[in-house]
Design a protein around this motif. Sequence first.
Motif, PDB file in Angstrom:
ATOM      1  N   UNK A  65      13.281   0.421  19.635  1.00 51.74           N
ATOM      2  CA  UNK A  65      11.744   1.259  18.987  1.00 51.74           C
ATOM      3  C   UNK A  65      12.144   1.818  19.351  1.00 51.74           C
ATOM      4  N   UNK A  66      12.037   3.450  18.496  1.00 55.14           N
ATOM      5  CA  UNK A  66      12.358   4.420  18.497  1.00 55.14           C
ATOM      6  C   UNK A  66      11.009   5.149  18.945  1.00 55.14           C
ATOM      7  N   UNK A  67       9.933   4.685  18.810  1.00 52.41           N
ATOM      8  CA  UNK A  67       8.385   5.953  19.077  1.00 52.41           C
ATOM      9  C   UNK A  67       8.191   5.042  20.570  1.00 52.41           C
ATOM     10  N   UNK A  68       7.004   6.081  21.162  1.00 52.23           N
ATOM     11  CA  UNK A  68       6.997   5.771  22.100  1.00 52.23           C
ATOM     12  C   UNK A  68       5.742   4.544  22.508  1.00 52.23           C
ATOM     13  N   UNK A  69       6.279   3.607  23.205  1.00 49.44           N
ATOM     14  CA  UNK A  69       5.493   2.722  24.448  1.00 49.44           C
ATOM     15  C   UNK A  69       4.807   3.153  25.332  1.00 49.44           C
ATOM     16  N   UNK A  85       1.013  -0.785   0.135  1.00 48.95           N
ATOM     17  CA  UNK A  85      -0.064   0.070   0.074  1.00 48.95           C
ATOM     18  C   UNK A  85       0.876   1.166  -0.208  1.00 48.95           C
ATOM     19  N   UNK A  86       2.617   0.780  -0.120  1.00 47.85           N
ATOM     20  CA  UNK A  86       3.061   1.976  -0.437  1.00 47.85           C
ATOM     21  C   UNK A  86       3.418   2.970   1.107  1.00 47.85           C
ATOM     22  N   UNK A  87       3.093   2.022   2.465  1.00 51.71           N
ATOM     23  CA  UNK A  87       3.163   3.090   3.531  1.00 51.71           C
ATOM     24  C   UNK A  87       4.074   2.386   4.086  1.00 51.71           C
ATOM     25  N   UNK A  88       5.357   3.386   4.799  1.00 51.65           N
ATOM     26  CA  UNK A  88       6.935   2.791   5.130  1.00 51.65           C
ATOM     27  C   UNK A  88       6.267   3.508   6.876  1.00 51.65           C
ATOM     28  N   UNK A  89       5.666   4.499   6.920  1.00 53.97           N
ATOM     29  CA  UNK A  89       5.448   4.047   8.616  1.00 53.97           C
ATOM     30  C   UNK A  89       4.119   5.011   9.284  1.00 53.97           C
ATOM     31  N   UNK A  90       4.062   4.454  10.057  1.00 57.66           N
ATOM     32  CA  UNK A  90       2.543   4.363  10.954  1.00 57.66           C
ATOM     33  C   UNK A  90       2.820   5.513  12.096  1.00 57.66           C
ATOM     34  N   UNK A  91       1.092   6.444  12.324  1.00 62.84           N
ATOM     35  CA  UNK A  91       1.154   6.781  13.064  1.00 62.84           C
ATOM     36  C   UNK A  91       1.425   5.730  14.885  1.00 62.84           C
ATOM     37  N   UNK A  92       0.181   4.615  14.857  1.00 65.24           N
ATOM     38  CA  UNK A  92      -0.334   4.568  15.552  1.00 65.24           C
ATOM     39  C   UNK A  92       0.299   2.931  15.372  1.00 65.24           C
ATOM     40  N   UNK A  93       0.591   1.745  15.938  1.00 61.56           N
ATOM     41  CA  UNK A  93      -0.103   0.407  15.640  1.00 61.56           C
ATOM     42  C   UNK A  93      -0.599   0.667  17.444  1.00 61.56           C
ATOM     43  N   UNK A 125      13.342   6.726  27.266  1.00 60.69           N
ATOM     44  CA  UNK A 125      12.402   7.665  27.849  1.00 60.69           C
ATOM     45  C   UNK A 125      10.244   7.627  27.676  1.00 60.69           C
ATOM     46  N   UNK A 126      10.230   7.419  26.410  1.00 58.19           N
ATOM     47  CA  UNK A 126       9.023   7.469  26.167  1.00 58.19           C
ATOM     48  C   UNK A 126       8.513   5.631  26.608  1.00 58.19           C
ATOM     49  N   UNK A 177      11.745  -0.616  13.666  1.00 58.67           N
ATOM     50  CA  UNK A 177      12.009  -0.091  14.821  1.00 58.67           C
ATOM     51  C   UNK A 177      11.703   1.655  14.988  1.00 58.67           C
ATOM     52  N   UNK A 178      11.917   1.789  13.574  1.00 58.55           N
ATOM     53  CA  UNK A 178      11.638   3.764  12.909  1.00 58.55           C
ATOM     54  C   UNK A 178      10.263   4.308  12.437  1.00 58.55           C
ATOM     55  N   UNK A 179       9.921   2.328  12.428  1.00 58.20           N
ATOM     56  CA  UNK A 179       8.600   2.962  11.541  1.00 58.20           C
ATOM     57  C   UNK A 179       6.885   3.034  12.800  1.00 58.20           C
ATOM     58  N   UNK A 180       7.034   3.022  13.476  1.00 56.63           N
ATOM     59  CA  UNK A 180       6.615   2.925  14.330  1.00 56.63           C
ATOM     60  C   UNK A 180       5.919   4.179  15.241  1.00 56.63           C
ATOM     61  N   UNK A 181       5.157   4.997  15.280  1.00 56.69           N
ATOM     62  CA  UNK A 181       5.437   6.036  16.543  1.00 56.69           C
ATOM     63  C   UNK A 181       4.807   6.325  17.589  1.00 56.69           C
ATOM     64  N   UNK A 182       3.553   5.340  17.545  1.00 58.13           N
ATOM     65  CA  UNK A 182       3.058   4.960  18.858  1.00 58.13           C
ATOM     66  C   UNK A 182       2.945   3.308  18.929  1.00 58.13           C
TER      67      UNK A 182
END
Length: 333
Positions: free
Chosen positions: A259-263, A116-124, A291-292, A142-147
């Motif tokens: 994992x770079x995003x917030x957990x 679907x040409x989606x490389x990163x997402x706001x949340x899973x 931290x996040x 680990x760099x593709x999920x913000x939350x």
Amino acid sequence: MKKLEKIDLFNFDLENGKQRPYLPLFYQTFGQPIGLAPVVIVNHALTGNSNVTGENGWWNDLIGTDKIIDTHYFTVIAFNIPGNGYDDNFGNLISNYKDFTILDVAKIFWEGLSFLKINDVFAVIGGSLGGAIAWEMAVLKPNAVQNLIPIATDWKATDWVIANVLIQDQILNNSDDPIADARLHAMLLYRTPQSINQRFQRNKFNGSSVFQIENWLANHGIKLKNRFRLSAYKLMNHLLKTNDITRDRNDFLLIAKEIQGNIHVVAVDTDYFFIPDENRETVETLKPIKENVFYHEINSIHGHDAFLIEYEQLAQILGPIFNKQKQQNYVSA
């Protein structure tokens, strides 16, 4: 129900070394068109499906117009775990269920997103089995999920979970009425004695000798038997046992640190399946190196199923995560 879409995957390599020549991946999208808004991936639970909002949507209280996950501002995508039977095509059911793992499912979902040409997402986000898949998706990219928002789940199958998967598997393979019987056992894992006792209070059903709790359990078994397939139940149950983001990798801290995003770990204080102590330990272990990472807890008498019942509490937890993104959208508009 919104129409199912399909992605054809070919020559998919499973974790056990076998190859699946063809694998159809069914999904539904809600809200904004792909490419025009932040993407939220919603992973369904064991007997769930991609129909997360709209007619008969299982998360209607949280996803939709002006809801916490607002379809005015987000593109919501929900994949069906292959073999869950939701496409109603017997040919797509999976009989060799022990060949599949949660890692395979997470890879399949990422392949779908790549298509679907989606490389990163706001949340899973996902509850129970869906949350475990969310953990694995974040580890894979680990760099593709913000939350990352795993709810009433864990990043690993504990001995307790593995033991109950075995009991479910035994029932599913040996009972004369496997789906219904397995559901009876599962429902008692998903609720608490306090929840059951408070609701039914030893009352009988319509003046008969049947207790209301017996009638309630039997109805759950019948309902599931009418909408779910045996091979699908075997597969989804087996996947729970394969949950382990550390398998054939480094230790948990090294993996989770990537994992770079917030957990946002969300537990239920009375969950007897994925117990909150395990989630509290996960967050406390992570805090010194990340931290996040945040811990949220739903307080409920209902146990594991609280993630499908306590919508107001869940909305309060999720609100700051999703509303912040909406405010950023307002500024950009």
